[in-house]
Design an enzyme around this catalytic site. Structure first.
Site, PDB file in Angstrom:
ATOM      1  CE  LYS A 205      -3.321   2.586   2.722  1.00 37.99           C
ATOM      2  NZ  LYS A 205      -4.409   2.554   3.688  1.00 37.99           N
TER       3      LYS A 205
HETATM    4  C1  5RP Z   1      -2.462   4.491   7.534  1.00 36.78           C
HETATM    5  C2  5RP Z   1      -3.318   3.612   6.764  1.00 36.78           C
HETATM    6  C3  5RP Z   1      -4.688   4.019   6.694  1.00 36.78           C
HETATM    7  O1  5RP Z   1      -5.560   2.955   6.609  1.00 36.78           O
HETATM    8  C4  5RP Z   1      -4.913   4.826   5.496  1.00 36.78           C
HETATM    9  O2  5RP Z   1      -3.852   5.668   5.174  1.00 36.78           O
HETATM   10  C5  5RP Z   1      -6.095   5.593   5.696  1.00 36.78           C
HETATM   11  O3  5RP Z   1      -6.722   5.816   4.544  1.00 36.78           O
HETATM   12  P1  5RP Z   1      -6.912   7.297   4.030  1.00 36.78           P
HETATM   13  O4  5RP Z   1      -5.561   7.954   3.996  1.00 36.78           O
HETATM   14  O5  5RP Z   1      -7.472   7.080   2.650  1.00 36.78           O
HETATM   15  O6  5RP Z   1      -7.869   7.969   4.939  1.00 36.78           O
HETATM   16  O7  5RP Z   1      -2.953   2.649   6.196  1.00 36.78           O
HETATM   17  O8  5RP Z   1      -1.372   3.800   7.794  1.00 36.78           O
END
Ligand code: 5RP
Length: 296
Positions: A205
């Site tokens: 991710k």
């Molecule tokens: C942080 C994460 C969160 O789940 C993610 O970043 C949150 O999602 P968004 O930025 O789209 O609100 O992995 O480590």
């Protein structure tokens, strides 16, 4: 270790040439994995499109109840149907997500700091592999802080998850964190995503960046792109569109869905981009159409 001095920057990413070891399996870099891994990856990545819409709602693990996530029990039932995979903590999922949904779960398995601290980069693997098995997790998500204070412990944590996950065929999703001192440059994301893939994670991710095609090309496992802070719906759909066009295998979006004026329409619009080839503008028109009907 190779000599760092005189190291030449990578430049030939052959972005136009598809990944060569695809085999007949629809998930990048997974053709040599065993049946259990493939089964779990197939729950996350739709076998028809090869892509995923992950809904991230794990924010409470370090920031408590944030806007949109005050009542998980009320929110998740509205959105789960349109997500391929739910990313959350064991506490949130066990308490607030009915098991009957039978959705792929990306289980947040690392933690260690809170917003009350200045430095959020210290995390370790805190969820036992037995918990991931009991929750039928399709992946364990481990945050890594490459280049930050917590680099060593988070690299150890992600390797620990890969070791344990390999034992029981549970994929690990390495999450690239950008702390306050880490730049959001192509160079940084090339480094961090590739390091995670080399550690053996099955999914990375990361964030979208300039020259994202190069980052996707140099990473031998699928990239899912984080949504980041809330932006207008049109811009979030452009982010999703550019990510998919740039070679991402999906998005893992949180705030841009659950803080949207119409979270249900937004997750459906994201799904149109990810799975149905909609452009960002087409998806935005879809969002507006649905919103006009459902929001008073
Ligand atoms: C942080 C994460 C969160 O789940 C993610 O970043 C949150 O999602 P968004 O930025 O789209 O609100 O992995 O480590």
């Amino acid at each position: 270790m190779a000599d760092n001095v005189g190291n030449k920057d990578a430049k030939n990413f052959a972005e136009d040439i598809p990944f060569a070891n695809e085999g007949s399996f629809h998930v990048k870099g997974a053709s040599n994995l065993d049946w259990g891994m493939k089964d779990r990856l197939s729950r996350i990545f739709n076998p028809k499109t090869g892509k995923t819409v992950m809904l991230a709602f794990d924010h409470g693990y370090f920031m408590g109840p944030t806007s949109g996530l005050e009542r998980l029990d009320l929110l998740i039932p509205k959105l789960a149907n349109d997500a391929d995979c739910l990313m959350g903590t064991r506490g949130a999922i066990r308490s607030s997500v009915p098991a009957t949904y039978n959705k792929a779960i990306a289980l947040r398995a690392s933690s260690g700091s809170s917003i009350l601290e200045d430095d959020l980069s210290h995390e370790s693997m805190v969820v036992d592999i037995e918990e991931a098995i009991k929750m039928n997790a399709s992946a364990m998500a481990i945050q890594t802080f490459i280049g930050a204070d917590g680099q060593k412990e988070t690299i150890e944590a992600v390797n620990q998850a890969v070791n344990l996950g390999s034992r029981y065929s549970i994929p690990t999703m390495g999450v690239v964190a950008v702390g306050k001192e880490m730049e959001r440059t192509t160079k940084f994301f090339l480094l961090a995503t590739r390091m995670l893939a080399e550690f053996g994670v099955q999914i990375v991710k990361t964030y979208y960046c300039e020259d994202f095609e190069k980052v996707a090309s140099a990473c031998p496992v699928p990239l899912v792109v984080a949504g980041g802070k809330k932006v207008p719906e049109k811009d979030a759909l452009t982010l999703a569109y550019r990510s998919i066009q740039g070679g991402a295998a999906g998005v893992d979006m949180g705030r841009n869905i659950f803080q949207s004026q119409n979270p249900e329409a937004m997750i459906q619009a994201v799904g149109k981009v990810v799975h149905e080839g909609f452009t960002d503008l087409e998806a935005y028109e879809f969002y507006l159409d649905v919103t006009n009907v459902t929001v008073s």
